[in-house]
Design a protein around this motif. Structure first.
Motif, short mmCIF file in Angstrom:
data_model
loop_
_atom_site.label_atom_id
_atom_site.label_comp_id
_atom_site.label_asym_id
_atom_site.label_seq_id
_atom_site.Cartn_x
_atom_site.Cartn_y
_atom_site.Cartn_z
N ASN A 142 1.10 -1.26 0.23
CA ASN A 142 0.09 -0.04 -0.22
C ASN A 142 0.92 1.16 0.09
O ASN A 142 0.57 2.04 -0.64
CB ASN A 142 -0.91 -0.12 1.56
N ARG A 143 2.14 1.00 0.47
CA ARG A 143 2.76 1.82 0.55
C ARG A 143 3.91 1.99 -0.79
O ARG A 143 5.15 2.99 -1.06
CB ARG A 143 3.66 2.64 1.64
N GLY A 144 3.63 0.56 -1.52
CA GLY A 144 4.65 1.00 -2.57
C GLY A 144 6.11 0.25 -1.84
O GLY A 144 7.26 0.71 -2.80
N LEU A 145 6.07 -0.57 -0.94
CA LEU A 145 7.82 -1.05 -0.35
C LEU A 145 7.28 -2.46 -0.22
O LEU A 145 6.27 -2.86 -0.50
CB LEU A 145 7.44 0.04 0.53
N LYS A 146 8.42 -2.55 -0.71
CA LYS A 146 8.72 -3.83 -0.71
C LYS A 146 9.71 -4.68 0.89
O LYS A 146 10.59 -4.21 1.15
CB LYS A 146 9.91 -4.22 -1.38
N MET A 147 8.77 -5.00 1.90
CA MET A 147 9.49 -5.02 2.77
C MET A 147 9.89 -6.30 3.81
O MET A 147 10.56 -6.74 3.40
CB MET A 147 8.16 -6.04 4.11
N GLY A 148 10.92 -6.73 4.40
CA GLY A 148 11.39 -7.79 4.77
C GLY A 148 10.86 -7.87 6.64
O GLY A 148 10.42 -7.43 6.99
N PRO A 171 12.61 -4.31 9.69
CA PRO A 171 12.81 -2.95 9.94
C PRO A 171 11.70 -2.31 8.98
O PRO A 171 10.62 -2.14 8.61
CB PRO A 171 13.46 -3.04 8.52
N GLY A 172 11.63 -1.17 9.95
CA GLY A 172 10.46 0.13 9.61
C GLY A 172 10.28 0.19 9.08
O GLY A 172 10.35 2.09 8.83
N GLY A 173 10.09 0.11 7.11
CA GLY A 173 9.76 0.90 6.48
C GLY A 173 10.16 -0.59 5.10
O GLY A 173 10.62 -1.62 5.01
N GLY A 174 11.13 -0.33 3.75
CA GLY A 174 11.24 -1.37 2.72
C GLY A 174 11.80 -0.39 1.31
O GLY A 174 12.16 0.99 1.50
N ASP A 176 11.71 0.71 -2.41
CA ASP A 176 10.75 1.11 -3.92
C ASP A 176 10.88 0.26 -4.79
O ASP A 176 12.56 -0.78 -4.37
CB ASP A 176 10.57 2.68 -4.03
N GLU A 177 10.50 0.43 -6.14
CA GLU A 177 10.64 0.01 -6.97
C GLU A 177 12.42 -0.35 -7.88
O GLU A 177 13.30 -0.50 -8.34
CB GLU A 177 10.51 -0.23 -8.26
N SER A 178 13.13 1.37 -7.15
CA SER A 178 14.10 1.86 -7.34
C SER A 178 15.43 0.61 -6.76
O SER A 178 16.26 1.37 -7.04
CB SER A 178 14.44 3.05 -8.33
N GLY A 179 14.56 0.42 -5.64
CA GLY A 179 15.87 -0.38 -4.31
C GLY A 179 16.33 0.82 -3.76
O GLY A 179 17.39 0.49 -2.95
N THR A 180 15.43 2.02 -3.68
CA THR A 180 15.72 2.81 -2.85
C THR A 180 15.35 2.79 -1.76
O THR A 180 13.71 2.75 -1.54
CB THR A 180 15.23 4.70 -3.15
N TRP A 181 16.33 2.87 0.01
CA TRP A 181 15.31 2.40 1.11
C TRP A 181 14.53 3.63 1.40
O TRP A 181 14.63 5.10 1.16
CB TRP A 181 16.32 2.72 2.02
N LYS A 182 12.94 3.96 2.11
CA LYS A 182 12.56 4.62 2.60
C LYS A 182 11.66 4.26 3.72
O LYS A 182 11.24 2.76 4.02
CB LYS A 182 11.15 4.83 1.46
#
Length: 398
Positions: A142-148, A171-174, A176-182
């Motif tokens: 829903n946030r456009g993130l890949k979680m772990g 981890p408190g984030g994920g 995105d499609e470009s491989g950037t952490w958010k």
């Protein structure tokens, strides 16, 4: 190495062990209705560090003391065989840390599923892992993130009752499609609303249970699956919707390194440690437990030998069942390819995994030297030269 000095047997701690209960129980163990895998596991625990598994003779490279040690069973359910594996696991995870907030999330199954857990543990525990991960994945997408996520299965409560739950480090984030952490939030103090997590977790799990029911009702298995059993499955599924499900999320950890040390306390835990057993007599076992319904007050419980082992055996996992699982960008596939790049983007230098440390036990006599194995033996016992040397040693004065 200096000249040989004294001969000692390695000290054993603590005073009481699960193996002691098995020894007292004896042949009555077969009357508990346990399956062959549970009996095989308990047999390994009973033999651990006894002459039945053979052993080795060690000499100290500092003081020359000779000691004898029996081999371990290395079973993952054994109270005496976990520390080495835990330390190695912690070292491996430290190379994978990111400088981001981490959360401890606990997914718990309601007690109405306990009967199913006893009869179909692999199915139920697989559903627990899958539902927990799919829940976090849903919120991440829903946030456009890949979680772990790293998840560890525990099946017990403090009193050895059945209480299946997952301890997860998230981890408190994920990514995105470009491989950037958010981060999920700039202050890092929020994961997801636990009430929403609970509802989605329940829905995911119930859907899997419904799918399993449909599989059992297909033409290939219809004869084996009676209408009564089908009705029980449906009643169970309905009762699950009526119960509140518990997902608990703790505040983020102080530092990323403390995450691994914290989770390390959970990874190789077993249902009960030997240190909690306070007494064993000819009929009962007494052990310590914390009553979390009364703010974690320490209490003691007394059970018969049969009931103690029956409860312990409930937590013996199915053969080859994986109890520690990694998901998302913490999965082994993703880590092999992309984790180092992510660490560099976040400003930390990736660490190479070190080869497993060679376990070098210390001498119990001088506390300084390392023990070097000079001979091994099987269940027939130590070699003749060692027995002769033992007999020639003078008896210490009291």
């Amino acid at each position: 190495m200096r000249g040989f000095k004294t001969i000692k047997k390695q000290p054993t701690q603590p005073q009481y062990e699960v193996a002691d209960v098995l020894n007292v129980l004896g042949s009555r163990l077969e009357d508990l209705g346990l399956n062959s895998w549970q009996l095989r596991t308990l047999s390994a625990l009973k033999k651990c560090r006894t002459s039945a598994l053979g052993g080795h003779i060690d000499a100290c490279d500092e003081c020359g003391n000779i000691s004898i040690s029996y081999n371990s069973c290395r079973n993952r359910h054994c109270p005496k065989c976990q520390s080495k594996n835990r330390e190695q696991w912690i070292e491996n995870r430290e190379t994978e840390l990111l400088p981001v907030p981490y959360f401890h999330v606990v997914f718990t199954l309601p007690d109405v599923l306990n009967k199913t857990a006893l009869h179909e543990p692999k199915m139920l525990y697989d559903f627990l892992f899958e539902s927990a991960w799919e829940t976090l994945q849903t919120f991440g997408k829903n946030r456009g993130l890949k979680m772990g996520m790293i998840a560890v299965l525990h099946t017990w409560g403090q009193n050895l009752s059945l209480h299946p739950h997952l301890h997860c480090i998230v981890p408190g984030g994920g990514v995105d499609e470009s491989g950037t952490w958010k981060n999920l939030r700039s202050d890092g103090k929020f994961l997801f609303p636990v009430k929403a997590l609970s509802k989605v977790f329940r829905a995911k799990f119930c859907e899997k249970l419904k799918h399993q029911l449909s599989l059992k009702l297909n033409e290939n298995q219809r004869e084996k699956f009676t209408e009564n059993e089908a009705g029980n499955y449906e009643k169970l599924r309905q009762s699950l919707w009526e119960k509140p499900w518990v997902v608990y999320a703790k505040k983020p950890f102080g530092s990323s390194k403390s995450v691994v040390e914290y989770l390390g306390r959970y990874t190789h835990k077993i249902a009960i440690s030997n240190g909690r057993i306070r007494g064993i007599d000819d009929k009962t076992v007494t052990f310590d437990y914390k009553d979390y319904r009364q703010k974690g007050i320490k209490k003691q419980m007394v059970l018969s030998h049969e009931e103690f082992i029956r409860r312990f055996a409930m937590h013996i996992l199915p053969k080859r069942f994986v109890k520690i699982r990694h998901y998302g960008f913490l999965s082994s596939t993703w880590k092999r390819i992309k984790l180092k790049n992510l660490q560099q983007k976040l400003g930390i230098q990736p660490k190479e995994k070190l080869p497993p440390k060679v376990f070098q036990p210390k001498c119990s006599c001088c506390k300084v030297g390392n023990l070097v194995t000079i001979a091994t033996f099987d269940l027939r016992g130590p070699p003749q030269w060692f027995l002769e040397m033992s007999q020639s040693q003078p008896t210490p004065k009291k």
